[in-house]
Write a protein that holds these residues in place. Sequence first.
Motif: not given
Length: 443
Positions: A217-222, A224-234
């Motif tokens: 929930l803390g990852s979705i609510a902000p 943070a579109r590009l950063y979310s993709v960044t973390v998944v790729l990393a």
Amino acid sequence: MAEPTLPAHRRKRVGQVRTWHSARYAGLFIFALVSLEFQTLGLFSRTWTIVAIVLAAAATVILALSARHRSIPPIRLNGADFAFLLFSAFAALSVTWSVSPASSATQAAVGLFMWISFLGARRVPSLELVRALVIAGVVVAVVSFAVAVFFPSVGLQPNPSAGVPELRGILEHQLRLGLLEASVLAIVIVAYLNGQQFEVLTSSRNKNRVIIVILILGSIAPVARLYSVTVVLALAIAVVLWGARRWRSLFIFVFVAVASTLAFFWQDLIDRLDTIDGGATLSGRTNTWERAIRLAEASPSEGYGYSTFDSPLFDGIFTTTYRPQHAHNSFIQTYFELEWPGLLLLVTMVLIMVRVCVKSHQALNRIPYSGLLVLIVIMASLTGHSLAGTPTTAMWLAFVLLAAEANEAAALRRGVSHSRYDRRRSLHSDHGPRVNGASRFTA
């Protein structure tokens, strides 16, 4: 006549080295790092940076004074330390040609103070730091949601670009909150892949499920579109590079499937981005990159000086409605400020950090938590600010955890030439991680 006996609390210390509360120090160091991006709420803009440096420096000094009497590992420097110091020296040298000498000197000094004050963190077992980071991620998420409910003007991002409420909570910006929470969630996934979930989380499966839900929930609510993709790729790259064979194969399959799907629908994706305000330019990032590079190419051969991108001298090159405080790309900003020599030093530092993570993986025989964070920082630096300049939680979390794991890896390598007993003892002491996979080294 009976022999005199010592009190119980003193008998425990006879013939033993006194223990130290590493979890407390881990919590203090992690709090200091997370506080770097707390909201200032009208206070001095560097308030939390000063707080972080003071807290970390105090912990480092106390650990140094206690090291003689307790089983505290020594401080060992690694290649990333020397690369960082070299980059910092060049940044400080830029004061001599900077268009804003005070800004360049201040930021270079802050970076050096950060490095010195967090030296003690590498004495703390890496799993204690990881566990403290997970606790911090949960606490920040819960408090941020509470702030958004009771104080919406503080807890929600002003002028949201996504068109929906964006949670920023107690942090300065929603992107930073999204990056922190997503990074902690990725750390938890790596802990499960390493078989260390009960050491990083809790011994209760139900509590662990609650922790994961809060982090999601803390990852979705902000938003943070590009950063979310960044973390998944990393995360995918970290598993492919350092994960067990079965996880590596699974992530490669998923990565190829997602990439193929994106390639097939690429034109539709571009058309959809064109319908979103700022979407085709990544919320204006491509315009910022283009203008920053153009101005950098017109600069003197040594650049404009460290930490000068936000100088009022360059306000005119951006639109009147939006003046970015950074270039939304750490590498472009370094090129802008320090030209090719500075960019080369920054890239060298990043490559050395990756190399240190590889060596830690080889010694610890697990996916290095610092490796995941380093990959996140590198990729986040392509569309935002993480490396160099103003200290960020992401960058220093990666650097501190990298140093801690490198410390443990060095201790293990030093024991390789000794007996199997010495090697087993090093794994279960405070000098090394208490990992479930210890049997891999002693079998």
